[in-house]
Design an enzyme around this catalytic site. Sequence first.
Site, short mmCIF file in Angstrom:
data_model
loop_
_atom_site.label_atom_id
_atom_site.label_comp_id
_atom_site.label_asym_id
_atom_site.label_seq_id
_atom_site.Cartn_x
_atom_site.Cartn_y
_atom_site.Cartn_z
N GLY A 76 0.80 -1.23 0.00
CA GLY A 76 0.00 0.00 0.00
C GLY A 76 0.83 1.27 0.00
O GLY A 76 0.31 2.35 0.29
N THR A 78 2.10 3.16 -2.46
CA THR A 78 1.67 4.20 -3.41
C THR A 78 0.44 4.94 -2.87
O THR A 78 0.36 6.17 -2.91
CB THR A 78 1.31 3.54 -4.76
OG1 THR A 78 2.33 2.59 -5.10
CG2 THR A 78 1.17 4.56 -5.86
N HIS A 139 11.57 1.17 2.76
CA HIS A 139 11.24 -0.21 3.15
C HIS A 139 12.23 -0.68 4.24
O HIS A 139 12.22 -1.85 4.61
CB HIS A 139 11.38 -1.17 1.96
CG HIS A 139 10.43 -0.92 0.82
ND1 HIS A 139 9.09 -0.69 1.00
CD2 HIS A 139 10.62 -0.90 -0.52
CE1 HIS A 139 8.51 -0.53 -0.18
NE2 HIS A 139 9.42 -0.65 -1.12
N ARG A 161 0.09 -5.21 5.24
CA ARG A 161 -0.99 -5.81 4.46
C ARG A 161 -1.02 -7.31 4.72
O ARG A 161 0.04 -7.90 5.01
CB ARG A 161 -0.72 -5.54 2.98
CG ARG A 161 -1.85 -5.93 2.06
CD ARG A 161 -1.53 -5.59 0.62
NE ARG A 161 -2.70 -5.73 -0.22
CZ ARG A 161 -2.70 -5.65 -1.53
NH1 ARG A 161 -1.57 -5.40 -2.19
NH2 ARG A 161 -3.81 -5.80 -2.22
N TYR A 227 -3.52 -2.03 5.40
CA TYR A 227 -4.13 -1.83 4.07
C TYR A 227 -5.63 -2.13 4.17
O TYR A 227 -6.46 -1.43 3.61
CB TYR A 227 -3.44 -2.76 3.07
CG TYR A 227 -3.95 -2.65 1.65
CD1 TYR A 227 -3.30 -1.84 0.74
CD2 TYR A 227 -5.05 -3.39 1.23
CE1 TYR A 227 -3.76 -1.76 -0.59
CE2 TYR A 227 -5.51 -3.31 -0.08
CZ TYR A 227 -4.86 -2.49 -0.97
OH TYR A 227 -5.31 -2.41 -2.27
N LYS A 290 -5.13 -4.45 -8.90
CA LYS A 290 -6.55 -4.65 -8.55
C LYS A 290 -6.98 -3.77 -7.38
O LYS A 290 -8.13 -3.37 -7.29
CB LYS A 290 -6.78 -6.11 -8.17
CG LYS A 290 -6.81 -7.05 -9.34
CD LYS A 290 -7.32 -8.39 -8.88
CE LYS A 290 -7.82 -9.22 -10.04
NZ LYS A 290 -8.36 -10.51 -9.58
N1 LIG Z 1 -5.20 4.01 -4.38
C1 LIG Z 1 -5.08 2.73 -4.09
N2 LIG Z 1 -6.02 2.12 -3.33
C2 LIG Z 1 -5.92 0.81 -3.03
N3 LIG Z 1 -4.92 0.00 -3.45
C3 LIG Z 1 -3.97 0.57 -4.21
C4 LIG Z 1 -3.99 1.94 -4.55
N4 LIG Z 1 -2.90 2.19 -5.32
C5 LIG Z 1 -2.24 1.05 -5.46
N5 LIG Z 1 -2.88 0.06 -4.79
C6 LIG Z 1 -2.50 -1.35 -4.71
O1 LIG Z 1 -1.39 -1.49 -3.81
C7 LIG Z 1 -0.54 -2.54 -4.28
C8 LIG Z 1 0.83 -1.97 -4.59
O2 LIG Z 1 1.48 -1.72 -3.39
P1 LIG Z 1 2.73 -0.72 -3.32
O3 LIG Z 1 2.19 0.63 -3.58
O4 LIG Z 1 3.22 -0.91 -1.92
O5 LIG Z 1 3.67 -1.13 -4.35
C9 LIG Z 1 -1.19 -3.11 -5.51
O6 LIG Z 1 -2.04 -4.14 -5.02
P2 LIG Z 1 -2.56 -5.34 -5.93
O7 LIG Z 1 -1.42 -5.86 -6.70
O8 LIG Z 1 -3.11 -6.34 -4.96
O9 LIG Z 1 -3.63 -4.75 -6.77
C10 LIG Z 1 -1.98 -1.91 -6.02
O10 LIG Z 1 -3.02 -2.23 -6.90
C1 LIG Z 2 11.26 -2.81 -3.47
C2 LIG Z 2 10.45 -2.93 -4.75
C3 LIG Z 2 9.35 -3.96 -4.60
C4 LIG Z 2 9.93 -5.36 -4.46
C5 LIG Z 2 10.81 -5.72 -5.62
C6 LIG Z 2 11.30 -7.14 -5.55
C7 LIG Z 2 10.46 -8.13 -5.07
C8 LIG Z 2 10.83 -9.43 -5.05
C9 LIG Z 2 12.05 -9.78 -5.52
O1 LIG Z 2 12.32 -11.12 -5.54
S1 LIG Z 2 13.71 -11.73 -5.16
O2 LIG Z 2 14.61 -11.44 -6.26
O3 LIG Z 2 14.07 -11.13 -3.91
O4 LIG Z 2 13.51 -13.18 -5.00
C10 LIG Z 2 12.91 -8.82 -6.01
C11 LIG Z 2 12.54 -7.49 -6.03
C12 LIG Z 2 13.45 -6.47 -6.51
C13 LIG Z 2 12.78 -5.15 -6.81
C14 LIG Z 2 11.93 -4.71 -5.70
C15 LIG Z 2 11.32 -3.32 -5.91
C16 LIG Z 2 12.18 -2.11 -6.04
C17 LIG Z 2 11.21 -0.93 -5.70
C18 LIG Z 2 9.97 -1.56 -5.16
O5 LIG Z 2 9.30 -0.85 -4.15
#
Ligand SMILES: Nc1ncnc2c1ncn2[C@@H]1O[C@H](COP(=O)(O)O)[C@@H](OP(=O)(O)O)[C@H]1O
Ligand SMILES: C[C@]12CC[C@@H]3c4ccc(OS(=O)(=O)O)cc4CC[C@H]3[C@@H]1CC[C@@H]2O
Length: 325
Positions: A76, A78, A139, A161, A227, A290
């Site tokens: 969550g 973003t 993170h 989440r 989330y 989604k």
């Molecule tokens: N405005 C919003 N409201 C709810 N979920 C959102 C969102 N924007 C992004 N997401 C969801 O948050 C997840 C991405 O997380 P992050 O931002 O930490 O990378 C994705 O989940 P899903 O892949 O389950 O759809 C994405 O679709």
């Molecule tokens: C941090 C990041 C989201 C996670 C991305 C990621 C996830 C899982 C991976 O698998 S493994 O190689 O560890 O087995 C690798 C990655 C690398 C990129 C990661 C992304 C960079 C920015 C996003 O928030």
Amino acid sequence: MSSSSVPAYLGDEDLTQETRDLISSLAKEKGWLVSEMYQYQGRWHTQALLQGILICQKRFEAKDSDIILVTNPKSGTTWLKALVYALLNRHKFPVSSSGNHPLLVTNPHLLVPFLEGVYYESPDFAFSGLPSPRLMNTHISHPSLPESVKSSSCKIVYCCRNPKDMFVSLWHFGKKLAPEETAAYPIEKAVKAFCEGKFIGGPFWDHILEYWYASRENPNKVLFVTYEDLKKQTGAEMKRIAEFLGCGFIEEGEVRDIVKLCSFESLSNLEVNRQGKLPNGMETKTFFRKGEIGGWRDTLSESLAAEIDRTIEEKFHGSGLIFSS
Ligand SMILES: Nc1ncnc2c1ncn2[C@@H]1O[C@H](COP(=O)(O)O)[C@@H](OP(=O)(O)O)[C@H]1O
Ligand SMILES: C[C@]12CC[C@@H]3c4ccc(OS(=O)(=O)O)cc4CC[C@H]3[C@@H]1CC[C@@H]2O
């Protein structure tokens, strides 16, 4: 990695000699997305993000007014960035007269800098130049936070989440991010690695539990949100965040407008989040899939879901933390 959409900080270019020396002493594993990941302070990292963390630990000077959003990937980030950005800037950029709100034309990741990503890409980036209160995300695990984050009065908002949805979100994200590298990788193997903690930023349970206990020990410093609660009662959770951050009075109309602007439907349909890439090479649309609770059911078989459930039961038992789904 060879895909064009792979961001620079997933690679192994531009590593300093200091990072190379450290890396040579660390435990190493083959990852799902990356060919090598390294264990530093108990967590698995790509070489680039590890370098970003090392620089961040050395250089980042927290201010008492700072706000740091912390998440595991795909939990969550973003959405939280958008909500808190809109909240803090509600006077400068009222959402109701929203024609020119920054979130309508800018992806949330460009409005809220990712500490270890920025430090990898631009080690000399002047965080001191950001307007106050500075809003950033990371993170980084609780024990590995820069010392000044822990010693200052800055505030941390942690969003977690349900791990099954987090895994499934990661799974689809990875496939979009690096289709060639992940095409032949079986989901069974990825679930196993996730449950063993051998995933970027993992073990996920340590990440969550450390912030969970930190929030219980110091509720004025760390706010723990989920989330799922954000999804079920976005307005109420936003008010809780606003109160924690000392944002002052917020009108109901303002809350409604921010919730609507930052909803999945609204953000994911904006041109800026449908087309184009971030400067680091990631496509903006990969952050929106989604946006649901319980979507794991479409991807995980019963036995894979049970494998993650067993890990959740084992690792979170007795913590008081319960995941809704
Ligand atoms: N405005 C919003 N409201 C709810 N979920 C959102 C969102 N924007 C992004 N997401 C969801 O948050 C997840 C991405 O997380 P992050 O931002 O930490 O990378 C994705 O989940 P899903 O892949 O389950 O759809 C994405 O679709
Ligand atoms: C941090 C990041 C989201 C996670 C991305 C990621 C996830 C899982 C991976 O698998 S493994 O190689 O560890 O087995 C690798 C990655 C690398 C990129 C990661 C992304 C960079 C920015 C996003 O928030």
